[in-house]
Design a protein around this motif. Structure first.
Motif, PDB file in Angstrom:
ATOM      1  N   HIS A  27       0.838  -1.201   0.000  1.00  0.00           N
ATOM      2  CA  HIS A  27       0.000   0.000   0.000  1.00  0.00           C
ATOM      3  C   HIS A  27       0.876   1.256   0.000  1.00  0.00           C
ATOM      4  O   HIS A  27       0.644   2.197  -0.766  1.00  0.00           O
ATOM      5  CB  HIS A  27      -0.911  -0.033   1.224  1.00  0.00           C
ATOM      6  CG  HIS A  27      -1.934   1.045   1.274  1.00  0.00           C
ATOM      7  ND1 HIS A  27      -2.675   1.285   2.396  1.00  0.00           N
ATOM      8  CD2 HIS A  27      -2.354   1.950   0.372  1.00  0.00           C
ATOM      9  CE1 HIS A  27      -3.503   2.289   2.180  1.00  0.00           C
ATOM     10  NE2 HIS A  27      -3.323   2.719   0.943  1.00  0.00           N
ATOM     11  N   LEU A  28       1.904   1.258   0.833  1.00  0.00           N
ATOM     12  CA  LEU A  28       2.815   2.399   0.917  1.00  0.00           C
ATOM     13  C   LEU A  28       3.563   2.609  -0.398  1.00  0.00           C
ATOM     14  O   LEU A  28       3.682   3.751  -0.875  1.00  0.00           O
ATOM     15  CB  LEU A  28       3.805   2.193   2.061  1.00  0.00           C
ATOM     16  CG  LEU A  28       4.796   3.328   2.317  1.00  0.00           C
ATOM     17  CD1 LEU A  28       4.063   4.606   2.704  1.00  0.00           C
ATOM     18  CD2 LEU A  28       5.771   2.914   3.418  1.00  0.00           C
ATOM     19  N   LEU A  29       4.027   1.534  -1.003  1.00  0.00           N
ATOM     20  CA  LEU A  29       4.743   1.638  -2.265  1.00  0.00           C
ATOM     21  C   LEU A  29       3.843   2.207  -3.363  1.00  0.00           C
ATOM     22  O   LEU A  29       4.252   3.102  -4.115  1.00  0.00           O
ATOM     23  CB  LEU A  29       5.298   0.273  -2.692  1.00  0.00           C
ATOM     24  CG  LEU A  29       6.047   0.252  -4.020  1.00  0.00           C
ATOM     25  CD1 LEU A  29       7.311   1.101  -3.928  1.00  0.00           C
ATOM     26  CD2 LEU A  29       6.380  -1.177  -4.410  1.00  0.00           C
ATOM     27  N   SER A  30       2.608   1.727  -3.444  1.00  0.00           N
ATOM     28  CA  SER A  30       1.699   2.251  -4.467  1.00  0.00           C
ATOM     29  C   SER A  30       1.384   3.719  -4.201  1.00  0.00           C
ATOM     30  O   SER A  30       1.285   4.514  -5.142  1.00  0.00           O
ATOM     31  CB  SER A  30       0.429   1.410  -4.559  1.00  0.00           C
ATOM     32  OG  SER A  30      -0.293   1.449  -3.357  1.00  0.00           O
ATOM     33  N   TYR A  31       1.270   4.104  -2.938  1.00  0.00           N
ATOM     34  CA  TYR A  31       1.039   5.508  -2.578  1.00  0.00           C
ATOM     35  C   TYR A  31       2.180   6.384  -3.103  1.00  0.00           C
ATOM     36  O   TYR A  31       1.947   7.414  -3.742  1.00  0.00           O
ATOM     37  CB  TYR A  31       0.921   5.635  -1.054  1.00  0.00           C
ATOM     38  CG  TYR A  31       0.913   7.060  -0.549  1.00  0.00           C
ATOM     39  CD1 TYR A  31      -0.233   7.842  -0.609  1.00  0.00           C
ATOM     40  CD2 TYR A  31       2.051   7.632   0.005  1.00  0.00           C
ATOM     41  CE1 TYR A  31      -0.250   9.141  -0.147  1.00  0.00           C
ATOM     42  CE2 TYR A  31       2.050   8.932   0.474  1.00  0.00           C
ATOM     43  CZ  TYR A  31       0.895   9.681   0.401  1.00  0.00           C
ATOM     44  OH  TYR A  31       0.894  10.970   0.855  1.00  0.00           O
ATOM     45  N   VAL A  34       2.303   6.301  -7.213  1.00  0.00           N
ATOM     46  CA  VAL A  34       1.198   7.027  -7.835  1.00  0.00           C
ATOM     47  C   VAL A  34       1.316   8.523  -7.559  1.00  0.00           C
ATOM     48  O   VAL A  34       1.100   9.349  -8.448  1.00  0.00           O
ATOM     49  CB  VAL A  34      -0.169   6.473  -7.367  1.00  0.00           C
ATOM     50  CG1 VAL A  34      -1.312   7.386  -7.790  1.00  0.00           C
ATOM     51  CG2 VAL A  34      -0.374   5.071  -7.892  1.00  0.00           C
ATOM     52  N   ASN A  35       1.683   8.891  -6.336  1.00  0.00           N
ATOM     53  CA  ASN A  35       1.776  10.311  -6.025  1.00  0.00           C
ATOM     54  C   ASN A  35       2.955  10.979  -6.715  1.00  0.00           C
ATOM     55  O   ASN A  35       2.860  12.152  -7.096  1.00  0.00           O
ATOM     56  CB  ASN A  35       1.780  10.551  -4.521  1.00  0.00           C
ATOM     57  CG  ASN A  35       0.374  10.467  -3.959  1.00  0.00           C
ATOM     58  OD1 ASN A  35      -0.483  11.261  -4.314  1.00  0.00           O
ATOM     59  ND2 ASN A  35       0.135   9.481  -3.118  1.00  0.00           N
ATOM     60  N   LEU A  36       4.048  10.270  -6.916  1.00  0.00           N
ATOM     61  CA  LEU A  36       5.143  10.826  -7.713  1.00  0.00           C
ATOM     62  C   LEU A  36       4.674  11.092  -9.147  1.00  0.00           C
ATOM     63  O   LEU A  36       4.996  12.118  -9.750  1.00  0.00           O
ATOM     64  CB  LEU A  36       6.351   9.899  -7.708  1.00  0.00           C
ATOM     65  CG  LEU A  36       7.174   9.882  -6.420  1.00  0.00           C
ATOM     66  CD1 LEU A  36       8.260   8.811  -6.495  1.00  0.00           C
ATOM     67  CD2 LEU A  36       7.778  11.250  -6.151  1.00  0.00           C
ATOM     68  N   TRP A  59      -5.185  10.278   0.466  1.00  0.00           N
ATOM     69  CA  TRP A  59      -4.640   8.925   0.478  1.00  0.00           C
ATOM     70  C   TRP A  59      -3.646   8.772   1.622  1.00  0.00           C
ATOM     71  O   TRP A  59      -3.534   7.702   2.229  1.00  0.00           O
ATOM     72  CB  TRP A  59      -3.995   8.627  -0.869  1.00  0.00           C
ATOM     73  CG  TRP A  59      -3.707   7.198  -1.161  1.00  0.00           C
ATOM     74  CD1 TRP A  59      -3.866   6.112  -0.330  1.00  0.00           C
ATOM     75  CD2 TRP A  59      -3.182   6.677  -2.370  1.00  0.00           C
ATOM     76  NE1 TRP A  59      -3.477   4.964  -0.961  1.00  0.00           N
ATOM     77  CE2 TRP A  59      -3.051   5.293  -2.223  1.00  0.00           C
ATOM     78  CE3 TRP A  59      -2.813   7.258  -3.573  1.00  0.00           C
ATOM     79  CZ2 TRP A  59      -2.551   4.475  -3.227  1.00  0.00           C
ATOM     80  CZ3 TRP A  59      -2.329   6.442  -4.565  1.00  0.00           C
ATOM     81  CH2 TRP A  59      -2.198   5.064  -4.397  1.00  0.00           C
ATOM     82  N   GLY A  60      -2.928   9.838   1.945  1.00  0.00           N
ATOM     83  CA  GLY A  60      -1.961   9.797   3.052  1.00  0.00           C
ATOM     84  C   GLY A  60      -2.630   9.508   4.383  1.00  0.00           C
ATOM     85  O   GLY A  60      -2.078   8.797   5.226  1.00  0.00           O
ATOM     86  N   ILE A  61      -3.824  10.048   4.568  1.00  0.00           N
ATOM     87  CA  ILE A  61      -4.580   9.751   5.792  1.00  0.00           C
ATOM     88  C   ILE A  61      -4.899   8.257   5.844  1.00  0.00           C
ATOM     89  O   ILE A  61      -4.744   7.607   6.878  1.00  0.00           O
ATOM     90  CB  ILE A  61      -5.858  10.610   5.861  1.00  0.00           C
ATOM     91  CG1 ILE A  61      -5.483  12.076   6.075  1.00  0.00           C
ATOM     92  CG2 ILE A  61      -6.785  10.110   6.959  1.00  0.00           C
ATOM     93  CD1 ILE A  61      -6.636  13.048   5.912  1.00  0.00           C
ATOM     94  N   VAL A  65      -3.609   5.591   8.715  1.00  0.00           N
ATOM     95  CA  VAL A  65      -4.507   4.739   9.516  1.00  0.00           C
ATOM     96  C   VAL A  65      -4.136   3.273   9.326  1.00  0.00           C
ATOM     97  O   VAL A  65      -4.129   2.494  10.290  1.00  0.00           O
ATOM     98  CB  VAL A  65      -5.984   5.012   9.147  1.00  0.00           C
ATOM     99  CG1 VAL A  65      -6.904   3.982   9.773  1.00  0.00           C
ATOM    100  CG2 VAL A  65      -6.382   6.413   9.569  1.00  0.00           C
ATOM    101  N   HIS A  66      -3.811   2.881   8.099  1.00  0.00           N
ATOM    102  CA  HIS A  66      -3.388   1.511   7.822  1.00  0.00           C
ATOM    103  C   HIS A  66      -2.136   1.176   8.631  1.00  0.00           C
ATOM    104  O   HIS A  66      -2.050   0.104   9.246  1.00  0.00           O
ATOM    105  CB  HIS A  66      -3.145   1.353   6.328  1.00  0.00           C
ATOM    106  CG  HIS A  66      -2.976  -0.055   5.877  1.00  0.00           C
ATOM    107  ND1 HIS A  66      -2.812  -0.391   4.563  1.00  0.00           N
ATOM    108  CD2 HIS A  66      -2.930  -1.248   6.542  1.00  0.00           C
ATOM    109  CE1 HIS A  66      -2.675  -1.695   4.447  1.00  0.00           C
ATOM    110  NE2 HIS A  66      -2.738  -2.230   5.642  1.00  0.00           N
ATOM    111  N   ALA A  67      -1.164   2.088   8.668  1.00  0.00           N
ATOM    112  CA  ALA A  67       0.066   1.871   9.429  1.00  0.00           C
ATOM    113  C   ALA A  67      -0.228   1.740  10.919  1.00  0.00           C
ATOM    114  O   ALA A  67       0.309   0.843  11.592  1.00  0.00           O
ATOM    115  CB  ALA A  67       1.049   3.008   9.194  1.00  0.00           C
ATOM    116  N   MET A  68      -1.090   2.602  11.439  1.00  0.00           N
ATOM    117  CA  MET A  68      -1.420   2.533  12.871  1.00  0.00           C
ATOM    118  C   MET A  68      -2.085   1.209  13.215  1.00  0.00           C
ATOM    119  O   MET A  68      -1.827   0.643  14.273  1.00  0.00           O
ATOM    120  CB  MET A  68      -2.320   3.706  13.261  1.00  0.00           C
ATOM    121  CG  MET A  68      -1.596   5.028  13.257  1.00  0.00           C
ATOM    122  SD  MET A  68      -2.505   6.419  13.969  1.00  0.00           S
ATOM    123  CE  MET A  68      -4.077   6.378  13.158  1.00  0.00           C
TER     124      MET A  68
END
Length: 101
Positions: A27-31, A34-36, A59-61, A65-68
Motif C-alpha cells: 500500500h505504501l509503495l503504491s502511494y 502514484v503520487n510521484l 490517500w496519506g490519511i 490509519v493503515h500503518a497505525m
C-alpha cells in the motif's frame, strides 16, 4: 498434543501478522509511486495550480490509519482492544451458558 496445537496457533498468528505487514508495504509503495506520477503530471501540465496535494493528503490519511492498525499504534480499536473484547464476549457467553444449567 496441546503444545503442538499452541505452536500451530502461534505460527498462524505470526503468518497473519507478516501478511498484514506485507500488505501495508505494498500500500505504501503504491502511494509513493502514484503520487510521484501525479506530482509530475501536475507540474508538467499546470504548474500554476498545485492540485496534487489533495489526493496526496486524502490517500496519506488512509496510509497513516493503515500503518497505525498494522503496527498496533492505534490508541482506539487496536489489536489489544480486539483481544480484550473477544475475551469479554467469550466470558459473557460462558456465564450465560452456566446460568441456565
Amino acid at each position: 498434543m496441546e503444545s503442538n496445537y499452541n505452536e500451530n496457533e502461534k505460527y498462524e498468528s505470526a503468518r497473519k501478522r507478516v501478511k498484514e505487514i506485507k500488505e501495508f508495504y505494498g500500500h505504501l509503495l503504491s502511494y509513493v509511486v502514484v503520487n510521484l506520477f501525479l506530482v509530475a503530471v501536475n507540474l508538467l501540465t499546470s504548474p500554476e495550480h498545485l492540485w496534487f496535494f489533495w489526493p496526496m493528503l486524502g490517500w496519506g490519511i488512509g496510509v497513516s490509519v493503515h500503518a497505525m492498525r498494522v503496527f498496533n499504534i492505534m490508541p482506539f480499536l487496536g489489536k489489544d482492544w480486539e483481544e480484550r473484547k473477544l475475551k469479554e464476549f467469550m466470558e459473557e457467553e460462558e456465564r450465560r451458558k452456566n446460568q441456565w444449567k
